[in-house]
Design an enzyme around this catalytic site. Structure first.
Site, PDB file in Angstrom:
ATOM      1  N   HIS A 186       0.833  -1.296   0.086  1.00  0.00           N
ATOM      2  CA  HIS A 186      -0.091   0.051  -0.018  1.00  0.00           C
ATOM      3  C   HIS A 186       0.904   1.451  -0.034  1.00  0.00           C
ATOM      4  CE1 HIS A 186      -3.737   1.576   0.717  1.00  0.00           C
ATOM      5  NE2 HIS A 186      -3.462   2.398   1.501  1.00  0.00           N
ATOM      6  N   ARG A 286      -7.945  -5.308 -16.201  1.00  0.00           N
ATOM      7  CA  ARG A 286      -8.123  -6.508 -15.406  1.00  0.00           C
ATOM      8  C   ARG A 286      -9.766  -6.716 -15.242  1.00  0.00           C
ATOM      9  NH1 ARG A 286      -3.239  -4.442 -12.682  1.00  0.00           N
ATOM     10  NH2 ARG A 286      -1.837  -5.953 -12.561  1.00  0.00           N
ATOM     11  N   GLU A 411       3.172 -15.222 -18.660  1.00  0.00           N
ATOM     12  CA  GLU A 411       3.455 -15.000 -17.261  1.00  0.00           C
ATOM     13  C   GLU A 411       3.932 -16.520 -16.680  1.00  0.00           C
ATOM     14  OE1 GLU A 411       0.405 -13.144 -15.475  1.00  0.00           O
ATOM     15  OE2 GLU A 411      -1.238 -14.532 -16.498  1.00  0.00           O
ATOM     16  N   ASN A 434       4.741  -9.424 -12.971  1.00  0.00           N
ATOM     17  CA  ASN A 434       4.480  -9.785 -11.743  1.00  0.00           C
ATOM     18  C   ASN A 434       4.565 -11.267 -11.508  1.00  0.00           C
ATOM     19  OD1 ASN A 434       4.229  -6.784 -11.885  1.00  0.00           O
ATOM     20  ND2 ASN A 434       2.010  -7.210 -11.800  1.00  0.00           N
ATOM     21  N   ASP A 435       3.827 -11.867 -12.324  1.00  0.00           N
ATOM     22  CA  ASP A 435       3.658 -13.456 -12.255  1.00  0.00           C
ATOM     23  C   ASP A 435       4.820 -14.081 -12.622  1.00  0.00           C
ATOM     24  OD1 ASP A 435       1.246 -14.106 -10.440  1.00  0.00           O
ATOM     25  OD2 ASP A 435       0.067 -13.356 -12.128  1.00  0.00           O
ATOM     26  N   ARG A 445       4.638 -13.893  -4.610  1.00  0.00           N
ATOM     27  CA  ARG A 445       4.491 -12.202  -4.965  1.00  0.00           C
ATOM     28  C   ARG A 445       4.079 -11.421  -3.653  1.00  0.00           C
ATOM     29  NH1 ARG A 445       0.504 -11.201 -10.085  1.00  0.00           N
ATOM     30  NH2 ARG A 445       0.043  -9.119  -9.304  1.00  0.00           N
ATOM     31  N   CYS A 482       3.135  -5.576 -19.298  1.00  0.00           N
ATOM     32  CA  CYS A 482       2.128  -4.995 -18.456  1.00  0.00           C
ATOM     33  C   CYS A 482       2.291  -5.222 -17.046  1.00  0.00           C
ATOM     34  CB  CYS A 482       0.819  -5.352 -19.076  1.00  0.00           C
ATOM     35  SG  CYS A 482       0.303  -7.290 -18.655  1.00  0.00           S
TER      36      CYS A 482
HETATM   37  C1  PEP Z   1       1.538  -9.674 -14.148  1.00  0.00           C
HETATM   38  O1  PEP Z   1       1.196 -10.765 -13.497  1.00  0.00           O
HETATM   39  O2  PEP Z   1       2.330  -9.075 -14.449  1.00  0.00           O
HETATM   40  C2  PEP Z   1       0.153  -8.852 -14.450  1.00  0.00           C
HETATM   41  C3  PEP Z   1       0.369  -7.649 -15.034  1.00  0.00           C
HETATM   42  O3  PEP Z   1      -1.090  -9.168 -13.972  1.00  0.00           O
HETATM   43  P1  PEP Z   1      -1.664  -9.229 -12.236  1.00  0.00           P
HETATM   44  O4  PEP Z   1      -0.713  -8.431 -11.474  1.00  0.00           O
HETATM   45  O5  PEP Z   1      -2.984  -9.016 -12.540  1.00  0.00           O
HETATM   46  O6  PEP Z   1      -1.589 -10.927 -12.162  1.00  0.00           O
HETATM   47 MG    MG Z   2      -0.539 -11.936 -13.602  1.00  0.00          MG
END
Ligand code: PEP
Ligand code: MG
Length: 555
Positions: A186, A286, A411, A434-435, A445, A482
């Protein structure tokens, strides 16, 4: 002598200022002796809960954004929850004084929310903040929260609760330093949206004295104690550059030699369009965020309406819509996946269509209907795709619904490793870093303590991105990124150097990424990508790229 405290970079920029610590929650709740007058104790608890409720409602009314107001409203509602109140009364009945009774009741209430999992469990953490406030009222002590100050200061805290961040005045708070939290916490999100530097997961921040001058370097993730003259001069120059660069940052994204890099935003619904007016479209919509609170599957008509609203908000621009990424950290009540030991490795994303294929059919039907009467250029992609055949089946299904551009998020490492074959059956790739970093490094994560392994500068991740791009290039398939890594102004250069064609991020990251791109040529980006690829670890990768760059960031 300057002393550097190491943390994790959470929001870019550097600034110097006097440190002020946040007032922390009381840990000594006093003796556990049974109260003489249980009724008086119950009344005191009731009044303290009421006082905290009133305060949270007031802060919600004053909140600068709807997201923060919603979190505060949810916290205010917790104070009048009937289940919680019964727990308080029962604890006082067992012979506990009000302070201990409140702490015990909130503790059990939190455990029951955590057991539900997902977003509900994440919100359970907000109960600690409410509980600490009620206890402070009962003890006649100052509530935990922001320090009083007549001059701008660097805020140092264990972590920030939503109720505190809603009160942050960007004119007074120069930077944030927290002992806990990770780059997606946050605190980090708020710091980025306020455009102030932040360093998180810096345990030694506890040692900083009240009023001491520190430098917060959100690019490198360090806090400098006793900064010398040259450090302070460097910070002043960087701040000057940043202010000018942000003021000049406008229009489409491109490198200094004119190579276009469309800059897109990640959104969860039409309301996010307000802060994305300077984007060239949406790189990640999303869709599961629209239906988190629904108790049953939204009808095709309801979905069509929701998607149309987003397409209208971005008319004339590209919108990459991701089909539902339900499961793991984003559970949907109406898409029951059963209990799983490892939800992040379970039936989530595209995999949910193995159990309920009709949900994907309905969604694509709704997207196709909404896309029919819009000027937005609609692309669709599926999350959590693992094999060539999954990718082919999804793309075929989307095309059959009349959606001409269909692709996949990359991902899952298995898909990334077969990128060249996958590229032959899709229209585009979007790398979800991210994933991808979570699965490549086998690190959850959501755990801040693992942020070093999740760092997008890890050479293993960068090498994998290169091979995905190579696979895509062979089939002339465009590749976007992304994940949040795209909002790192230095890493964005590496991505462009690797051949990534579009970058999508939260809207707050756009101006700095645009400024960073416009100060570097495509060849500069290629050199930086090579430096990152050949570095031994994330720190040296970030450092060598920063040193090769033309902007005073991260050096
Ligand atoms: C990701 O995994 O990088 C992604 C953009 O999707 P989310 O964060 O919604 O899993
Ligand atoms: Mg993802």
């Amino acid at each position: 002598m300057p002393e550097e405290l190491t943390g994790v970079p959470a929001a870019p920029g550097a600034v110097a200022g006097p440190a002020k610590h946040m007032t922390e929650a009381i840990t000594d709740l006093g003796p556990k002796t049974a109260p003489e007058d249980a009724e008086a104790e119950t009344n005191a608890a009731r009044e303290a809960l009421k006082e905290v409720e009133t305060l949270l409602e007031k802060r919600s009314a004053e909140a600068s954004s709807k997201e923060v107001a919603d979190i505060l409203d949810a916290q205010a509602m917790m104070t009048s929850d009937i289940v919680l109140w019964d727990l308080v009364v029962a604890a006082i009945g067992e012979g506990l004084p009000a302070t201990h009774a409140v702490a015990k009741a909130f503790g059990s209430f939190k455990a029951s929310l955590e057991a539900i999992g997902g977003y509900t469990a994440e919100r359970a953490g907000d109960l600690d903040d409410v509980s600490a406030r009620v206890v402070a009222v009962l003890m006649g002590s100052p509530m935990p929260g922001l320090p009083e100050s007549s001059e701008p200061y660097v805020l140092v805290a264990k972590d920030l609760a939503p109720a505190d961040t809603s009160q942050l005045n960007p004119a007074m708070v120069l930077a944030l330093v927290t002992r806990e939290g990770g780059p997606t916490s946050h605190t980090a999100i708020i710091a980025r949206s306020l455009a102030i530097p932040a360093v998180v997961a810096c345990p030694q921040a506890k040692e900083i004295s009240e009023g001491e001058t520190v430098v917060v370097d959100g690019d490198r993730g360090v806090v400098v104690r006793s900064p010398d003259r040259s450090t302070l001069e460097d910070v002043a120059q960087r701040a000057e550059w940043l202010a000018k660069a942000l003021a000049a940052s406008q229009g489409p994204g491109h490198t200094s030699d004119g190579h276009a890099v469309p800059l897109l935003v990640n959104i969860g619904g039409a309301k996010d369009a307000e802060s994305a007016t300077d984007s060239e479209g949406v790189g990640l919509f999303r869709t599961e965020f629209l239906f988190l609170d629904s108790s049953e599957e939204p009808t095709v008509e309801e979905q069509t309406e929701a998607y149309r609203e987003v397409f209208d908000a971005f008319s004339g621009r590209k919108v990459v819509l991701r089909t539902l990424d339900a499961g793991a950290d984003k559970p949907l009540r109406w898409l029951d996946l059963g209990t799983e030991m490892n939800p992040a490795l379970g039936v989530r994303g595209l995999r949910t269509s193995r159990v309920q294929p009709e949900v994907l059919e309905h969604q694509l039907e709704a997207v196709a209907r909404a896309a029919r009467d819009t000027t937005a250029e609609v692309w669709v992609m599926a999350p959590m795709v693992s094999t060539v055949s999954e990718a082919r089946d999804f793309v075929t299904l989307a095309h059959d619904h009349g959606l001409p551009k269909a692709g996949v998020m990359v991902e899952v490492p298995a898909l990334a490793l077969r990128a060249a074959d996958v590229a032959k059956v899709v229209d585009f790739f979007s790398i979800g870093t991210n994933d991808l970093s979570q699965y490549v490094s086998a690190s959850d994560r959501t755990i801040g303590a693992l942020s070093d392994l999740l760092d997008h500068w890890q050479p293993a991740l960068i090498g994998l991105i290169r091979s995905i791009v190579e696979g895509a290039n062979a089939a002339s398939v465009p590749v976007g990124v992304c994940g949040e890594s795209a909002s790192d102004p230095l890493f964005a250069l590496v991505l462009v150097g690797l051949g990534v064609s579009t970058l999508s991020m939260s809207a707050a990251g756009l101006p700095l990424v645009r400024a960073s791109l416009s100060a570097h040529s495509r060849d500069d980006c290629r050199t930086m990508a090579e430096l990152a690829l050949t570095s031994a670890d994330p720190q040296s990768a970030r450092k060598s790229v920063a040193e090769a760059g033309h902007i005073p960031i991260g050096r």
